[in-house]
Structures are given as structure tokens and as C-alpha cells.
Design a protein around this motif. Structure first.
Motif, PDB file in Angstrom:
ATOM      1  N   LYS A 181       0.835  -1.198   0.000  1.00  0.00           N
ATOM      2  CA  LYS A 181       0.000   0.000   0.000  1.00  0.00           C
ATOM      3  C   LYS A 181       0.868   1.245   0.000  1.00  0.00           C
ATOM      4  O   LYS A 181       1.882   1.313   0.694  1.00  0.00           O
ATOM      5  CB  LYS A 181      -0.902   0.016   1.239  1.00  0.00           C
ATOM      6  CG  LYS A 181      -2.109  -0.894   1.162  1.00  0.00           C
ATOM      7  CD  LYS A 181      -3.017  -0.660   2.362  1.00  0.00           C
ATOM      8  CE  LYS A 181      -4.276  -1.509   2.279  1.00  0.00           C
ATOM      9  NZ  LYS A 181      -5.170  -1.273   3.446  1.00  0.00           N
ATOM     10  N   GLU A 182       0.472   2.222  -0.799  1.00  0.00           N
ATOM     11  CA  GLU A 182       1.150   3.508  -0.784  1.00  0.00           C
ATOM     12  C   GLU A 182       0.686   4.309   0.425  1.00  0.00           C
ATOM     13  O   GLU A 182      -0.338   4.003   1.045  1.00  0.00           O
ATOM     14  CB  GLU A 182       0.851   4.292  -2.071  1.00  0.00           C
ATOM     15  CG  GLU A 182       1.376   3.646  -3.337  1.00  0.00           C
ATOM     16  CD  GLU A 182       2.884   3.755  -3.472  1.00  0.00           C
ATOM     17  OE1 GLU A 182       3.531   4.346  -2.578  1.00  0.00           O
ATOM     18  OE2 GLU A 182       3.417   3.246  -4.475  1.00  0.00           O
ATOM     19  N   SER A 183       1.431   5.352   0.735  1.00  0.00           N
ATOM     20  CA  SER A 183       1.112   6.180   1.899  1.00  0.00           C
ATOM     21  C   SER A 183      -0.325   6.705   1.840  1.00  0.00           C
ATOM     22  O   SER A 183      -1.047   6.689   2.847  1.00  0.00           O
ATOM     23  CB  SER A 183       2.103   7.348   1.983  1.00  0.00           C
ATOM     24  OG  SER A 183       1.786   8.193   3.059  1.00  0.00           O
ATOM     25  N   TRP A 184      -0.735   7.156   0.657  1.00  0.00           N
ATOM     26  CA  TRP A 184      -2.076   7.746   0.531  1.00  0.00           C
ATOM     27  C   TRP A 184      -3.198   6.706   0.617  1.00  0.00           C
ATOM     28  O   TRP A 184      -4.380   7.052   0.741  1.00  0.00           O
ATOM     29  CB  TRP A 184      -2.183   8.522  -0.784  1.00  0.00           C
ATOM     30  CG  TRP A 184      -1.821   7.737  -2.008  1.00  0.00           C
ATOM     31  CD1 TRP A 184      -0.600   7.644  -2.595  1.00  0.00           C
ATOM     32  CD2 TRP A 184      -2.703   6.924  -2.799  1.00  0.00           C
ATOM     33  NE1 TRP A 184      -0.643   6.822  -3.697  1.00  0.00           N
ATOM     34  CE2 TRP A 184      -1.919   6.376  -3.855  1.00  0.00           C
ATOM     35  CE3 TRP A 184      -4.052   6.612  -2.734  1.00  0.00           C
ATOM     36  CZ2 TRP A 184      -2.453   5.539  -4.816  1.00  0.00           C
ATOM     37  CZ3 TRP A 184      -4.594   5.774  -3.690  1.00  0.00           C
ATOM     38  CH2 TRP A 184      -3.799   5.244  -4.716  1.00  0.00           C
ATOM     39  N   LEU A 192       4.915   9.670   7.653  1.00  0.00           N
ATOM     40  CA  LEU A 192       4.437  10.489   8.771  1.00  0.00           C
ATOM     41  C   LEU A 192       4.804  11.973   8.734  1.00  0.00           C
ATOM     42  O   LEU A 192       4.229  12.749   9.486  1.00  0.00           O
ATOM     43  CB  LEU A 192       4.958   9.905  10.101  1.00  0.00           C
ATOM     44  CG  LEU A 192       4.497   8.496  10.457  1.00  0.00           C
ATOM     45  CD1 LEU A 192       5.067   8.087  11.811  1.00  0.00           C
ATOM     46  CD2 LEU A 192       2.971   8.408  10.484  1.00  0.00           C
ATOM     47  N   GLU A 193       5.735  12.356   7.872  1.00  0.00           N
ATOM     48  CA  GLU A 193       6.228  13.736   7.946  1.00  0.00           C
ATOM     49  C   GLU A 193       5.133  14.775   7.730  1.00  0.00           C
ATOM     50  O   GLU A 193       5.168  15.856   8.306  1.00  0.00           O
ATOM     51  CB  GLU A 193       7.354  13.947   6.924  1.00  0.00           C
ATOM     52  CG  GLU A 193       8.139  15.224   7.176  1.00  0.00           C
ATOM     53  CD  GLU A 193       9.431  15.265   6.394  1.00  0.00           C
ATOM     54  OE1 GLU A 193      10.421  15.782   6.924  1.00  0.00           O
ATOM     55  OE2 GLU A 193       9.468  14.770   5.250  1.00  0.00           O
ATOM     56  N   MET A 194       4.138  14.463   6.918  1.00  0.00           N
ATOM     57  CA  MET A 194       3.070  15.430   6.625  1.00  0.00           C
ATOM     58  C   MET A 194       1.801  15.171   7.428  1.00  0.00           C
ATOM     59  O   MET A 194       0.790  15.858   7.223  1.00  0.00           O
ATOM     60  CB  MET A 194       2.747  15.390   5.121  1.00  0.00           C
ATOM     61  CG  MET A 194       3.942  15.658   4.218  1.00  0.00           C
ATOM     62  SD  MET A 194       4.769  17.224   4.580  1.00  0.00           S
ATOM     63  CE  MET A 194       3.487  18.373   4.095  1.00  0.00           C
ATOM     64  N   PHE A 242       8.177   9.685  16.404  1.00  0.00           N
ATOM     65  CA  PHE A 242       8.627   8.775  15.342  1.00  0.00           C
ATOM     66  C   PHE A 242       9.456   9.523  14.292  1.00  0.00           C
ATOM     67  O   PHE A 242      10.496   9.033  13.843  1.00  0.00           O
ATOM     68  CB  PHE A 242       7.430   8.099  14.665  1.00  0.00           C
ATOM     69  CG  PHE A 242       6.915   6.881  15.398  1.00  0.00           C
ATOM     70  CD1 PHE A 242       7.781   5.859  15.757  1.00  0.00           C
ATOM     71  CD2 PHE A 242       5.567   6.751  15.695  1.00  0.00           C
ATOM     72  CE1 PHE A 242       7.306   4.725  16.419  1.00  0.00           C
ATOM     73  CE2 PHE A 242       5.084   5.620  16.362  1.00  0.00           C
ATOM     74  CZ  PHE A 242       5.960   4.610  16.719  1.00  0.00           C
ATOM     75  N   VAL A 243       8.980  10.715  13.905  1.00  0.00           N
ATOM     76  CA  VAL A 243       9.673  11.497  12.872  1.00  0.00           C
ATOM     77  C   VAL A 243      11.044  11.951  13.371  1.00  0.00           C
ATOM     78  O   VAL A 243      12.051  11.837  12.657  1.00  0.00           O
ATOM     79  CB  VAL A 243       8.818  12.706  12.433  1.00  0.00           C
ATOM     80  CG1 VAL A 243       9.615  13.633  11.528  1.00  0.00           C
ATOM     81  CG2 VAL A 243       7.562  12.232  11.709  1.00  0.00           C
ATOM     82  N   LEU A 244      11.093  12.441  14.615  1.00  0.00           N
ATOM     83  CA  LEU A 244      12.368  12.876  15.190  1.00  0.00           C
ATOM     84  C   LEU A 244      13.365  11.710  15.256  1.00  0.00           C
ATOM     85  O   LEU A 244      14.533  11.847  14.874  1.00  0.00           O
ATOM     86  CB  LEU A 244      12.150  13.447  16.595  1.00  0.00           C
ATOM     87  CG  LEU A 244      11.553  14.848  16.698  1.00  0.00           C
ATOM     88  CD1 LEU A 244      11.284  15.207  18.155  1.00  0.00           C
ATOM     89  CD2 LEU A 244      12.471  15.878  16.084  1.00  0.00           C
TER      90      LEU A 244
END
Length: 451
Positions: free
Chosen positions: A254-257, A298-300, A315-317
Motif C-alpha cells: 500500500k502507498e502512503s495515501w 508520517l512527515e506530513m 517517530f519522525v524525530l
């Protein structure tokens, strides 16, 4: 051999002449592209689909009128053959050529400019003639550093490719120095090929392949078995390897979207764990793939509450910090700085980000910037002894740098002085030779030149 003077004035008779003297190189043999060799090429292999080819060409109408020529521009033309970047006739024709070959192609409208033609140059539904010379060709580089080069033997079907996390079924044949060391069918998850003994370069090429494709991958050590080699296959350190890869089937992830936030958060835990496993095993490039997936997911994302938002940010950090550490290990210092900057944008007092950025800057000889980072670390945590030691290291490096500058400039000025002295002496001697016995004027000139 067909020359410009031999060219008929209509497409039907032109086809007949070319067919008599040449060969039909179209796959379905419909005489859409007929080739006449004017000068044979070097014996050897021909370009493969996707290869980067360099050609000289000249295009003419059946009337003999030239409408394009690379030689007139004094610049050869480059493109990836078989990828639809040029006319169909070119893709078909160049794949039939050898290096150094010069040939002429008669190209029907469907393989050239079609029913529309080309305004002001080529009338609608025109049959055209191209003379082409294949200067050189090379495999398609899949990475900026040239570490993975692909040559496609059999083109795949469709337009879909495996993505990170996809399940793939492939057949592999690996060789080194002409010796076959690996031949097997294997299934693996893209991004986790290391678990099945699949080299990084094969794993990273998956997202460029299509179902049914068979290609040859030329892998530099970084993308093969690295400085360790592979004892199991009797391959020593820092060896180039070649893999012939056939993608038999795949199932895309699955893609992110396509995922909701909760699904992403559940998957991130396992991806982070996989990245940490690779890092601990020294597989830094494989670890990078996993941490980059977390950023992509997760960045956006924003989250629906403070708790969920904090979880996302954590998680991003962590992913950026781990990426920075991986890039530090493989000595890509600009990437270290970039990922640390991302962390500091979210948390300006992040001790690990400041320290790792300082390490990267120190290794890039940016001593003053590095010292500023380590000083900020001490402001955040005064008991960080490693940062204090690094500040002392930076100070020593700056001092060494200044001393080296002094020596460099001193040597430079000494050389200038010696050169000027030689110029001065030579000038005086030249003047003396012209003045003869006029001693008073000679002394005056000597004083002026050497003061």
C-alpha cells in the motif's frame, strides 16, 4: 547502397527500393522501418532497452530536403533507447545497430511523425529518411554515483513497478569475474532483500522493473557485497558483481495515501525495529531504506489530538536522528546536517541532533560551526563530557589550521620575494649591458630598481 541521388520521389517506390537493398527491422515486419547498412559497425553486442546511446543523425524528406542534422549543430544526440523518448523508428532502428555502424532508415509515418507531421518542416503523413551513426552506448545508471547500471534484455509488461514493502518473486543469477556463484528463485520484501541474501543493488533496482522484465545489473561493491565480500560465494572484498534478474511476479504494498493514520502508526513500529536491526548489523544502506519509509509516511501527518501528534513527532524525530547516524557512518556529511536540521526545526534543543551535526561539521573541517554546535550541546546538558572534549578538539583544529595558514602564506611571500629579487637583478644586468661605461647613471638605476 542507397544514396541521396537514388532516392525515389514517392513513398511506395521508396519502400520497394529500400526493401530490395535492406532489411525490415520492425518487430511485426510491416516494413515500417527498413534499414540499409552503409558502413558496418564493430562486431559485438548491440544496445539493450534503456541503454544511454549517443548518435549522429541527419533527417531528410523523400525529395532530398534536409530538415534536421546533428552534425550541422556539431553536437551528437543522446537518449535512452527503447523508452519512448524519441521517434518509434529511432527506438527500433538503434536497437538493431552496432557501435560505429552507419546506416539509413526509411521510416513510414506511423513510425515517424504520424498524420500530423511537423509544422514548417515535415508535411502530414510523410515517409522520411534518417541516416544514423551509433557512436557509443552504455547501460542506464540507476543511481547518481553510477553504482547500479542496468541493461534490459527483455522488456516487462505494463507500467506498474514494485514499491518499498512490495512482495516480489524473482530469478537471480549472480556472477563475479565470469564465474557463476548464485542461481536461484527467491521471494523477498523490497527493502528487506538482505534477509534473503539479496544484494542491496538488486533490492534497490526493483522499483525500476516491470513484471516479466529480465535485466542485467552491474553492481559496484557498495551495492554488492562491500568491503566484507561474501565468503559463502568465495567473493573477496570490494569486488564488482553482475546479476541477471528476472521479475516473475510481484504484489505492491500500500502507498502512503492508501493507508489511514492508525495503519501507518501500527506499521511504523515494525519498520523502525527492522531499521535498527540493520543498523546494529552494520547494514547502514538497508537501515536508511527503513527510516526513510517512516519519514515518507508520517512527515506530513498532523494527528487528531495532542497525544497522537506527540507520537507522530517522536517517530519522525527518531527517524531523522537515525538517518543522520547512518549517513554519519557512511560519511555523507551533508545528509547528516540536513537530517539534524529537520530535528532542530522541531526541537531546537535536541541534544543528539546538535551533537551529530557538530560531528558532521567537524569532519567537513567546518571547525567554528562545529564548535558552536558542541557549545549548544553544553547549554542543553552541561555534563556532556563528549561535547566538552569535542570543543577542545575544535579549538586545536582551528589553531592547527591557523598555523598551517601562516606557513602557507610565509612560504608564498618568500617565493614572491625571491622571484622579485631575481627580476630586479636581471633588470639591472640588462640595463648595464646597454649603458657600457656610464657608471654614474648605472649606480642611479641600480638604486632605483632594488630599493
Amino acid at each position: 547502397m542507397t544514396t541521396d541521388q537514388d532516392l525515389p520521389m514517392d513513398a511506395q517506390s521508396a519502400t520497394a527500393v529500400f526493401a530490395a537493398k535492406g532489411i525490415d527491422v520492425t518487430p511485426n515486419k510491416d516494413q515500417g522501418v527498413i534499414k540499409v547498412v552503409k558502413h558496418p559497425g564493430l562486431d559485438g553486442e548491440r544496445p539493450m532497452i534503456g541503454d544511454r546511446v549517443t548518435v549522429h543523425y541527419s533527417g531528410k524528406l523523400l525529395s532530398g530536403k534536409k530538415f534536421d542534422c546533428s552534425r550541422d549543430r556539431k553536437e551528437p544526440f543522446c537518449f535512452n533507447v527503447g523508452k519512448g523518448q524519441v521517434l518509434r523508428a529511432w527506438d527500433i532502428g538503434v536497437l538493431s545497430m552496432q557501435k560505429g555502424e552507419v546506416c539509413t532508415f526509411l521510416c513510414k509515418p506511423d513510425y515517424a511523425y504520424g498524420p500530423a507531421g511537423n509544422p514548417n518542416k515535415i508535411p502530414p503523413s510523410s515517409t522520411v529518411i534518417f541516416e544514423m551513426e551509433l557512436l557509443k552506448f552504455e547501460g542506464e545508471m540507476l543511481t547518481d554515483d553510477g553504482g547500479i547500471v542496468r541493461r534490459i534484455k527483455v522488456k516487462g509488461d505494463g507500467y506498474s513497478n514494485p514499491n518499498d514493502g512490495a512482495s516480489v518473486d524473482v530469478h537471480l543469477e549472480g556472477s563475479c569475474g565470469g564465474r557463476l556463484f548464485d542461481s536461484r528463485d527467491v521471494s523477498f520484501i523490497v527493502g528487506e532483500g538482505e534477509d534473503k541474501g539479496v544484494p542491496l543493488g538488486v533490492d534497490r533496482a526493483m522499483d525500476k522493473m516491470q513484471k516479466g522484465e529480465c535485466c542485467i545489473l552491474y553492481l559496484k561493491p557498495k551495492y554488492g557485497f562491500g568491503s566484507e565480500g561474501k565468503a559463502e560465494y568465495k567473493i573477496g572484498p570490494d569486488k564488482d558483481v553482475v546479476y541477471e534478474v528476472t521479475l516473475k511476479d510481484f504484489q505492491r504494498a500500500k502507498e502512503s495515501w492508501e493507508m489511514d493514520l492508525n495503519e501507518k502508526l501500527d506499521l511504523v513500529v515494525g519498520v523502525k525495529h527492522k531499521g535498527n536491526q540493520y543498523f546494529k548489523a552494520g547494514r547502514y544502506y538497508q537501515a536508511l531504506v527503513q527510516y526513510q519509509r517512516i519519514i515518507c509516511w508520517l512527515e506530513m501527518e498532523c494527528g487528531t489530538g495532542r497525544e497522537q501528534q506527540k507520537r507522530i513527532q517522536d517517530f519522525v524525530l527518531t527517524a531523522h536522528l537515525n538517518l543522520a547516524l547512518c549517513f554519519l557512518r557512511i560519511k555523507e556529511f551533508s545528509q547528516v546536517v540536513e537530517n539534524c536540521n529537520k530535528v532542530i526545526e522541531l526541537d531546537e534543543n535536541n541534544e543528539k541532533a546538535l551533537y551529530r551535526r557538530g560531528e558532521a561539521r567537524l569532519l567537513r573541517n567546518e571547525f567554528s560551526l562545529a564548535m558552536e554546535d558542541f557549545q549548544q550541546v553544553l547549554q542543553v546538558n552541561p555534563s556532556n563530557r563528549a561535547a566538552r572534549a569535542q570543543i577542545s578538539n575544535c579549538q586545536n583544529k582551528i589553531k592547527e589550521h591557523h598555523e598551517q595558514d601562516k606557513k602557507t602564506y610565509a612560504n608564498m611571500f618568500q617565493k614572491f620575494a625571491e622571484r622579485d629579487a631575481k627580476v630586479c637583478k636581471c633588470t639591472v644586468l640588462v640595463i648595464c649591458s646597454h649603458l657600457g661605461n656610464h657608471l654614474v647613471f648605472h649606480s642611479f638605476v641600480t638604486k632605483i630598481l632594488c630599493c
